[in-house]
Write a protein that holds these residues in place. Structure first.
Motif, PDB file in Angstrom:
ATOM      1  N   VAL A 166       0.861  -1.200   0.000  1.00  0.00           N
ATOM      2  CA  VAL A 166       0.000   0.000   0.000  1.00  0.00           C
ATOM      3  C   VAL A 166       0.895   1.246   0.000  1.00  0.00           C
ATOM      4  O   VAL A 166       0.611   2.224  -0.701  1.00  0.00           O
ATOM      5  CB  VAL A 166      -0.960  -0.012   1.212  1.00  0.00           C
ATOM      6  CG1 VAL A 166      -1.628   1.346   1.389  1.00  0.00           C
ATOM      7  CG2 VAL A 166      -2.023  -1.089   1.026  1.00  0.00           C
ATOM      8  N   SER A 167       1.994   1.197   0.772  1.00  0.00           N
ATOM      9  CA  SER A 167       2.928   2.342   0.768  1.00  0.00           C
ATOM     10  C   SER A 167       3.488   2.558  -0.638  1.00  0.00           C
ATOM     11  O   SER A 167       3.679   3.696  -1.072  1.00  0.00           O
ATOM     12  CB  SER A 167       4.093   2.098   1.732  1.00  0.00           C
ATOM     13  OG  SER A 167       3.610   1.736   2.983  1.00  0.00           O
ATOM     14  N   LEU A 168       3.726   1.435  -1.330  1.00  0.00           N
ATOM     15  CA  LEU A 168       4.254   1.539  -2.692  1.00  0.00           C
ATOM     16  C   LEU A 168       3.241   2.203  -3.632  1.00  0.00           C
ATOM     17  O   LEU A 168       3.627   2.898  -4.577  1.00  0.00           O
ATOM     18  CB  LEU A 168       4.618   0.134  -3.192  1.00  0.00           C
ATOM     19  CG  LEU A 168       5.835   0.008  -4.109  1.00  0.00           C
ATOM     20  CD1 LEU A 168       7.059   0.683  -3.544  1.00  0.00           C
ATOM     21  CD2 LEU A 168       6.135  -1.459  -4.386  1.00  0.00           C
ATOM     22  N   ILE A 169       1.949   1.985  -3.347  1.00  0.00           N
ATOM     23  CA  ILE A 169       0.911   2.669  -4.146  1.00  0.00           C
ATOM     24  C   ILE A 169       1.091   4.179  -3.998  1.00  0.00           C
ATOM     25  O   ILE A 169       1.046   4.926  -4.983  1.00  0.00           O
ATOM     26  CB  ILE A 169      -0.512   2.258  -3.668  1.00  0.00           C
ATOM     27  CG1 ILE A 169      -0.778   0.793  -4.015  1.00  0.00           C
ATOM     28  CG2 ILE A 169      -1.572   3.156  -4.314  1.00  0.00           C
ATOM     29  CD1 ILE A 169      -2.109   0.265  -3.514  1.00  0.00           C
ATOM     30  N   VAL A 171       3.840   5.725  -3.183  1.00  0.00           N
ATOM     31  CA  VAL A 171       5.090   6.105  -3.865  1.00  0.00           C
ATOM     32  C   VAL A 171       4.804   6.325  -5.351  1.00  0.00           C
ATOM     33  O   VAL A 171       5.226   7.323  -5.947  1.00  0.00           O
ATOM     34  CB  VAL A 171       6.177   5.018  -3.655  1.00  0.00           C
ATOM     35  CG1 VAL A 171       7.395   5.288  -4.541  1.00  0.00           C
ATOM     36  CG2 VAL A 171       6.603   4.944  -2.195  1.00  0.00           C
ATOM     37  N   ILE A 172       4.055   5.381  -5.956  1.00  0.00           N
ATOM     38  CA  ILE A 172       3.740   5.494  -7.391  1.00  0.00           C
ATOM     39  C   ILE A 172       2.898   6.742  -7.656  1.00  0.00           C
ATOM     40  O   ILE A 172       3.133   7.478  -8.608  1.00  0.00           O
ATOM     41  CB  ILE A 172       3.004   4.222  -7.883  1.00  0.00           C
ATOM     42  CG1 ILE A 172       3.953   3.018  -7.835  1.00  0.00           C
ATOM     43  CG2 ILE A 172       2.467   4.409  -9.299  1.00  0.00           C
ATOM     44  CD1 ILE A 172       3.286   1.685  -8.104  1.00  0.00           C
ATOM     45  N   ILE A 178       5.112   9.746  -7.472  1.00  0.00           N
ATOM     46  CA  ILE A 178       5.932   9.886  -8.698  1.00  0.00           C
ATOM     47  C   ILE A 178       5.085  10.510  -9.812  1.00  0.00           C
ATOM     48  O   ILE A 178       5.527  11.411 -10.516  1.00  0.00           O
ATOM     49  CB  ILE A 178       6.494   8.508  -9.141  1.00  0.00           C
ATOM     50  CG1 ILE A 178       7.482   7.965  -8.112  1.00  0.00           C
ATOM     51  CG2 ILE A 178       7.186   8.621 -10.501  1.00  0.00           C
ATOM     52  CD1 ILE A 178       7.884   6.510  -8.346  1.00  0.00           C
ATOM     53  N   HIS A 179       3.854  10.030  -9.940  1.00  0.00           N
ATOM     54  CA  HIS A 179       2.952  10.576 -10.968  1.00  0.00           C
ATOM     55  C   HIS A 179       2.655  12.052 -10.687  1.00  0.00           C
ATOM     56  O   HIS A 179       2.602  12.873 -11.609  1.00  0.00           O
ATOM     57  CB  HIS A 179       1.651   9.766 -10.992  1.00  0.00           C
ATOM     58  CG  HIS A 179       0.698  10.200 -12.059  1.00  0.00           C
ATOM     59  ND1 HIS A 179       1.012  10.199 -13.399  1.00  0.00           N
ATOM     60  CD2 HIS A 179      -0.575  10.673 -11.983  1.00  0.00           C
ATOM     61  CE1 HIS A 179      -0.016  10.640 -14.093  1.00  0.00           C
ATOM     62  NE2 HIS A 179      -0.996  10.948 -13.260  1.00  0.00           N
TER      63      HIS A 179
END
Lengths: 117, 377
Positions: A26-29, A31-32, A35-36
């Motif tokens: 979920v943290s990576l979501i 992060v993505i 970035i966007h």
């Protein structure tokens, strides 16, 4: 660093590990999404056009794609993925095997025809 | 007479040094297992690139008196060194990274949840393994089979239960090759016809900036959080950076072709070399193979259940079939989602949508391995 095993209860190990996996992904979501958000090259979002009221006309049913015999579902999938990767949408209408013994002139004409479409 | 004696002594010496003098029934059975695996790899084409070298390594491991693992260094010992010191799995990940396109994941990041949900199989198998008598380290190594990720399975096994490496690797690669047979019945059982017919919205275009920044940012974030998998994840993302940067084509080409092919030969042969009769011919091996199947089925079911939840929460925007691709097995699991979707509704192409959870599954399995290493090692 090695340390003593915290617990040997399978249920607790399962719950702790699944929780950690979900938290990390979920943290990576985020992060993505970040970035966007900071992407300086992204296209500005197009203003949403208000949808026209639905017309009473029934849309024509989508015809099933015409697939020539000998073309496997894997080939259809690969063609579909390639079309999507190039940014086109829509449905495949037909897949036909082109005669490889065709002359270069005929192939060129077919290519030009496709380019015009 | 003297010549005859010398001849007899020489013949005896040759016999004593030969493999036949120390050949056991166990060796014979394992060579047959190796031949069966060769048949599966080369005739049935079940993961031939990996199962082939594993099978041949298994046969080589069961020749007595070869001295492969003696005091002196030799090529087999060097290959084994690469396995036991966790050198090969990260190098395989370097190549996988160079072959992976994260765009579907970046376009729809919510599919990471499907990659996480599919890890439930890992932990179901872990619990099952502990219930049938494996200790917690062995159970964790067995459970990771459910991640459907060969290099991660080998990586975790060598760290937590090296004596089970052969059985775990064979189970992992065998089930990965059987994904098209294992998953469809579960997918059909757990989804309705209407759900399978859902057509998903086209993915947004992903910029080069996103594709280049993602491997760097995710490596920093995950490696700081879970250092035990920094080698695995770092190599995966480095390979991906080679691919996406656009200025390291030679490195990308080497990583996804020459390097991964060479390391695959070593990894497969080395894994097969761990399958000697003493370690492999035990009741535990059958249990591991059975638990591996449970892990795979659990992972598929976990992904599908979460896919159904996401379908409900997005008012039918997500086709639950892409959830099963959350088990890694790239790109086989995504292709299975595509094929089952196409059978339900011709013209419904789910492949690109399923690639999101599929690559999320690779990250999810590595994270699950890292969590277990942090907790248990």
């Amino acid at each position: 660093m090695e340390h003593a095993t915290v617990t040997t209860n399978p249920l607790i190990i399962m719950m702790i590990n699944m929780t950690v996996v979900f938290i990390v992904l979920v943290s990576l979501i985020f992060v993505i999404k970040f970035i966007h958000f900071i992407d300086p090259t992204k296209q500005p979002a197009e203003p949403e056009v208000e949808e026209a009221p639905p017309t009473p006309v029934q849309p024509a049913p989508q015809p099933a794609p015409v697939i020539e015999e000998g073309v496997s579902p894997e080939i259809i999938a690969a063609i579909s993925a390639a079309i999507t990767a190039y940014g086109f949408s829509g449905q495949i209408k037909a897949v036909r095997i082109i005669n490889h013994e065709s002359t270069p002139w005929r192939a060129s004409a077919r290519f030009n025809n496709l380019q015009r479409k | 007479m003297e010549a005859l004696n010398a001849f007899i002594v020489s013949i005896q010496a040759v016999w004593n040094d030969s493999g036949f003098s120390a050949f056991t029934m166990g060796n014979g059975i394992m060579i047959l297992v190796g031949l069966l695996l060769i048949y599966m790899a080369f005739v049935k084409e079940f993961e031939p690139l990996l199962l082939g070298p594993i099978a041949f390594g298994c046969i080589l491991a069961n020749f007595p008196n070869t001295g492969f693992f003696g005091e002196e260094m030799n090529v087999m010992k060097a290959i084994n060194f690469g396995i036991t010191n966790e050198i090969f799995p990260p190098l395989i990940f370097l190549g996988i990274g160079a072959m992976t396109d994260f765009s579907p994941l970046l376009a729809r990041p919510s599919t990471l949840l499907l990659g996480a949900a599919a890890q439930i199989g890992v932990f179901v198998a872990l619990g099952g393994a502990m219930l049938v008598g494996f200790d917690v380290h062995e159970a964790a190594a067995i459970g990771i089979i459910g991640g459907a990720d060969g290099p991660t399975s080998i990586y975790l096994s060598t760290k937590l239960a090296p004596h089970l490496l052969g059985a775990i690797a064979v189970a992992a690669y065998s089930y990965m090759s059987l994904v098209p047979l294992i998953q469809p019945p579960i997918m059909k059982l757990m989804t309705t016809q209407a759900e399978r017919e859902i057509v998903m919205k086209e993915l947004r275009p992903v910029t080069k900036f996103e594709r280049v920044v993602f491997p760097i940012a995710s490596t920093i974030f995950i490696s700081l959080l879970l250092p035990p998998i920094a080698a695995l994840l770092g190599c995966l993302m480095l390979g991906n950076l080679f691919r996406e940067s656009g200025v390291t084509d030679r490195l990308s080409d080497t990583a996804q072709n020459s390097l991964i092919n060479i390391v695959t030969i070593f990894l497969g042969t080395g894994t097969g070399m761990t399958m000697n009769a003493n370690d492999f011919l035990r009741a535990d091996t059958l249990l591991i193979i059975a638990l591996g199947l449970v892990a795979f089925m659990g992972g598929t079911a976990g992904g599908l259940i979460f896919g159904k939840i996401m379908c409900r929460f997005t008012n039918g925007a997500i086709n639950p079939l892409i959830g099963s691709a959350g088990v890694s097995a790239v790109p086989m699991a995504a292709r299975v989602s595509q094929l089952v979707g196409m059978k339900s509704k011709p013209g419904n192409y789910l492949l690109m949508h399923a690639m999101g959870p599929n690559v999320a599954g690779v990250i999810g399995t590595a994270v699950a391995a890292g969590t277990m290493l942090a907790m248990l090692k």
